[in-house]
Design an enzyme around this catalytic site. Sequence first.
Site, mmCIF file in Angstrom:
data_model
loop_
_atom_site.group_PDB
_atom_site.id
_atom_site.type_symbol
_atom_site.label_atom_id
_atom_site.label_comp_id
_atom_site.label_asym_id
_atom_site.label_seq_id
_atom_site.Cartn_x
_atom_site.Cartn_y
_atom_site.Cartn_z
ATOM 1 N N GLN A 206 41.166 53.782 43.842
ATOM 2 C CA GLN A 206 40.205 54.581 45.518
ATOM 3 C C GLN A 206 40.633 53.674 46.071
ATOM 4 O O GLN A 206 39.583 53.953 47.324
ATOM 5 C CB GLN A 206 39.151 53.725 44.054
ATOM 6 C CG GLN A 206 38.791 54.676 43.074
ATOM 7 C CD GLN A 206 38.480 56.649 42.953
ATOM 8 O OE1 GLN A 206 38.875 56.795 44.343
ATOM 9 N NE2 GLN A 206 38.796 56.994 41.798
ATOM 10 N N LYS A 229 45.492 61.312 44.065
ATOM 11 C CA LYS A 229 44.151 61.153 44.427
ATOM 12 C C LYS A 229 43.965 61.077 46.317
ATOM 13 O O LYS A 229 43.090 60.625 47.289
ATOM 14 C CB LYS A 229 43.003 59.850 44.049
ATOM 15 C CG LYS A 229 43.335 59.747 42.475
ATOM 16 C CD LYS A 229 42.329 58.939 42.665
ATOM 17 C CE LYS A 229 42.632 58.275 41.423
ATOM 18 N NZ LYS A 229 40.873 59.525 39.985
HETATM 19 C C1 LIG Z 1 39.536 53.195 40.369
HETATM 20 C C2 LIG Z 1 40.416 54.020 39.691
HETATM 21 N N1 LIG Z 1 41.911 53.260 38.114
HETATM 22 C C3 LIG Z 1 42.022 53.863 37.688
HETATM 23 C C4 LIG Z 1 41.843 55.432 37.477
HETATM 24 C C5 LIG Z 1 43.293 56.509 37.056
HETATM 25 O O1 LIG Z 1 44.035 57.097 38.338
HETATM 26 P P1 LIG Z 1 44.814 58.413 37.224
HETATM 27 O O2 LIG Z 1 44.595 59.473 36.538
HETATM 28 O O3 LIG Z 1 45.651 58.850 38.527
HETATM 29 O O4 LIG Z 1 46.082 57.246 36.883
HETATM 30 C C6 LIG Z 1 41.406 55.971 38.249
HETATM 31 C C7 LIG Z 1 41.479 57.860 38.498
HETATM 32 O O5 LIG Z 1 39.720 58.144 38.232
HETATM 33 C C8 LIG Z 1 40.284 55.380 39.180
HETATM 34 O O6 LIG Z 1 39.755 55.807 40.206
#
Ligand SMILES: Cc1ncc(COP(=O)(O)O)c(C=O)c1O
Length: 416
Positions: A206, A229
């Site tokens: 984030q 994201k």
């Molecule tokens: C702070 C944080 N870490 C890790 C993730 C995991 O991301 P991903 O599902 O793309 O691996 C997210 C996803 O929302 C997140 O907000």
Amino acid sequence: MSHPTLDVAAIRRDFPILSEQVNGRPVVFLDSAASSQKPLQVLDAMDTVYRHRYANVHRGVYVFSEAATAEYDEARAKVARFIGSPSADNIVFTRNATEALNLLAYSYGRHFLKAGDEILITELEHHANFVPWFHLAQEKGVVVKCIPLTPDGQLDLSQLDTLLSERTRIVSFAHVSNVLGVITDPAPLIKRAHALGAIVIIDGSQAVPHMPVNVAELDCDFYAFSGHKMLGPTGIGVLYGKKALLEAMPPFMSGGDMISYVGFDTIRWNDVPLKFEAGTPAFVEAIGLGAAVDYLSKLGMAAVREHEREITAYALERVAEVPGVTIYGPTDPAIRGGVVTFNVDQIHPHDLATLLDQEGVAVRAGHHCAQPLHQRLGLAATARASFYVYSQPNEVDALVEAIYKAKAKLQTRRRR
Ligand SMILES: Cc1ncc(COP(=O)(O)O)c(C=O)c1O
């Protein structure tokens, strides 16, 4: 003091999906923390590869394969420059942040940690930076500890003296919380961890999409994030790592591409980062991520951050106006990323999100993959509105209006 700004109207023209209608209304997309929308520049970059020069990378000596390989390598270099990595060799492409963190738990954790060693995380972690460490703890007998939170949701660093010890091997934390929005300054944690010889892993999922990040200046050991994201496609993520650590770690997965030699009795691993990229990589997605990095670089990450700080400040103010609303996390937009997580008295967040959807407003409801944090807050679920480069104040107004409508609807139903 003048701040860099974004031309949001021009940005929105790059995102075809933002002209779609939902339930007969223009879509108000307030769920970019889960996954962002994609600009034409990213869609076109991927489409061009598929239409004009698609072939597997690292294999062919013909034009298409060489062109795809060069673009893939350039994408890695773009990502490296974007986060201040000293070289493209420090950038391992993964599927997403989750895979990057699992790679560390499997390769670093299972190889270098032993029973009794300690890993320090925080109470606000996303499951992606929580579950892999508890999984490792079950297998290896390592101990996972959590930094608690202050009442407004910041890390309570006053506890560090008791939480850190000679046994601490890994300190891993989110740069920005996906629920409370709190921005953590990594510097004091990195300093304390390094003084004990522990490595520092930052979950930047984030952060990298929303603010300037420089891994070399931070001096963290590893930094993980997802492409989807930050305007990029799904299926591509990034693990930055210090070269000496990546070189010392065993591979995570094995097969093609990650070797330099395979014989019946000898196998030699490829150099980093390819040692960690077994099989055909998601190279078209990496090229898409490269285009996303170009797009964000052109906007300027300082301007992106300033835009989000402004719209978050406005949202914190407007949402708080609604009677019966509780907002979670710090109220100071200077230490808060572009997420506003809240509940409305007597309305379950799922019901709220469904009613908001009827007005074309897309928010997330649930535990946002942070169940331990919700347990700490004494909540089963929350609603979350999140913002990005294309978000505009009238969308915050639409959210607030839709919350009022949802309240009125449910109150009328209750009275019947
Ligand atoms: C702070 C944080 N870490 C890790 C993730 C995991 O991301 P991903 O599902 O793309 O691996 C997210 C996803 O929302 C997140 O907000």
